[in-house]
Design a protein around this motif. Structure first.
Motif, mmCIF file in Angstrom:
data_model
loop_
_atom_site.group_PDB
_atom_site.id
_atom_site.type_symbol
_atom_site.label_atom_id
_atom_site.label_comp_id
_atom_site.label_asym_id
_atom_site.label_seq_id
_atom_site.Cartn_x
_atom_site.Cartn_y
_atom_site.Cartn_z
ATOM 1 N N UNK A 170 0.834 -1.210 0.000
ATOM 2 C CA UNK A 170 0.000 0.000 0.000
ATOM 3 C C UNK A 170 0.865 1.255 0.000
ATOM 4 N N UNK A 171 1.954 1.210 0.755
ATOM 5 C CA UNK A 171 2.847 2.369 0.806
ATOM 6 C C UNK A 171 3.531 2.598 -0.540
ATOM 7 N N UNK A 226 -3.624 -7.913 4.743
ATOM 8 C CA UNK A 226 -4.607 -6.873 4.459
ATOM 9 C C UNK A 226 -4.135 -5.536 4.992
ATOM 10 N N UNK A 227 -4.241 -4.511 4.146
ATOM 11 C CA UNK A 227 -3.952 -3.141 4.578
ATOM 12 C C UNK A 227 -5.193 -2.303 4.334
ATOM 13 N N UNK A 228 -5.594 -1.547 5.358
ATOM 14 C CA UNK A 228 -6.686 -0.583 5.251
ATOM 15 C C UNK A 228 -6.174 0.757 5.767
ATOM 16 N N UNK A 229 -6.823 1.854 5.422
ATOM 17 C CA UNK A 229 -6.333 3.165 5.862
ATOM 18 C C UNK A 229 -6.217 3.311 7.376
ATOM 19 N N UNK A 256 -10.748 -5.145 9.482
ATOM 20 C CA UNK A 256 -11.945 -5.233 8.668
ATOM 21 C C UNK A 256 -12.928 -6.259 9.184
ATOM 22 N N UNK A 257 -12.889 -6.563 10.475
ATOM 23 C CA UNK A 257 -13.886 -7.473 11.008
ATOM 24 C C UNK A 257 -15.284 -6.929 10.786
ATOM 25 N N UNK A 267 -18.201 -1.491 4.613
ATOM 26 C CA UNK A 267 -18.313 -0.339 5.488
ATOM 27 C C UNK A 267 -17.116 0.579 5.366
ATOM 28 N N UNK A 268 -15.944 0.010 5.099
ATOM 29 C CA UNK A 268 -14.734 0.805 4.944
ATOM 30 C C UNK A 268 -14.749 1.606 3.648
#
Length: 196
Positions: A49-50, A72-75, A80-81, A86-87
């Motif tokens: 992601x970076x 997994x990468x999220x902001x 992400x459970x 929703x994200x």
């Protein structure tokens, strides 16, 4: 190698038939992959992601029924459970698991080569995928994880909710990152990479 983004076509492409799924499932089980999240894969997704400057990235293993984001990468750095929908766009919750007919990674696995979608809405065969309207995906960059046996284990991918001009540089990055991760996975067989 030449840069060839996916070409627009005039029909919706359903989830491709995956003739290698049984061999992949056996290989994933032998390697102990695809059943649980792993910190090493999460760290890899963070780095991907970076490098690609995207809000979401995944290390994805695919079996006969589903996709599993072992990395997994999220902001917000969350697991992400509560669900990917929703994200991204307020759609259905998918968490670390997603149905095989969602997204673009199953196409990468069957094609056995990288897929560059700068704006998925420009490609009718991909624009109708549920992740576009239900989750909010607009841009995708993915490459297969092909191990030394020739089996495609899954993918690494970078995803954005805005169109992205990936270009040749993006293609080279995702292919290089996939090759790097395959080397790490192969160390697992020789006992060199700690699991989980």
């Amino acid at each position: 190698m030449s840069y060839e983004p996916a070409r627009p076509v005039g029909r919706l492409l359903l989830t491709p038939q995956d003739k290698d799924v049984a061999a992949r499932v056996r290989r994933l089980r032998r390697l102990g992959l695809g059943a649980r999240a792993e910190p090493a894969f999460d760290a890899f997704a963070d780095r991907l992601a970076e490098v690609t400057a995207v809000p979401y990235s995944m290390v994805n293993f695919i079996d006969e029924n589903r996709q599993f984001f072992a990395g997994l990468h999220t902001p917000d750095g969350g697991d992400l459970d509560g669900g990917l929908g929703g994200e991204l766009g307020g759609g259905p919750a998918v968490g670390r698991y997603m149905a095989r007919d969602y997204g673009f990674c199953p196409h990468v696995v069957v094609r056995r080569k990288a897929l560059v979608l700068e704006d998925v809405c420009d490609y009718p065969r991909f624009a109708g995928n549920p992740v576009v309207d239900e989750i909010g995906v607009r841009s995708y960059l993915g490459a297969p994880l092909i191990d030394h046996t020739g089996i495609v284990l899954g993918t690494v991918c970078a995803v954005d909710i805005e169109p992205r001009p990936w270009g040749r540089a993006g293609l080279e990055i995702i292919k290089s990152m996939a090759a790097e991760l395959v080397e790490q996975i192969q160390l697992r067989e020789g006992g060199g990479l700690p699991e989980g």
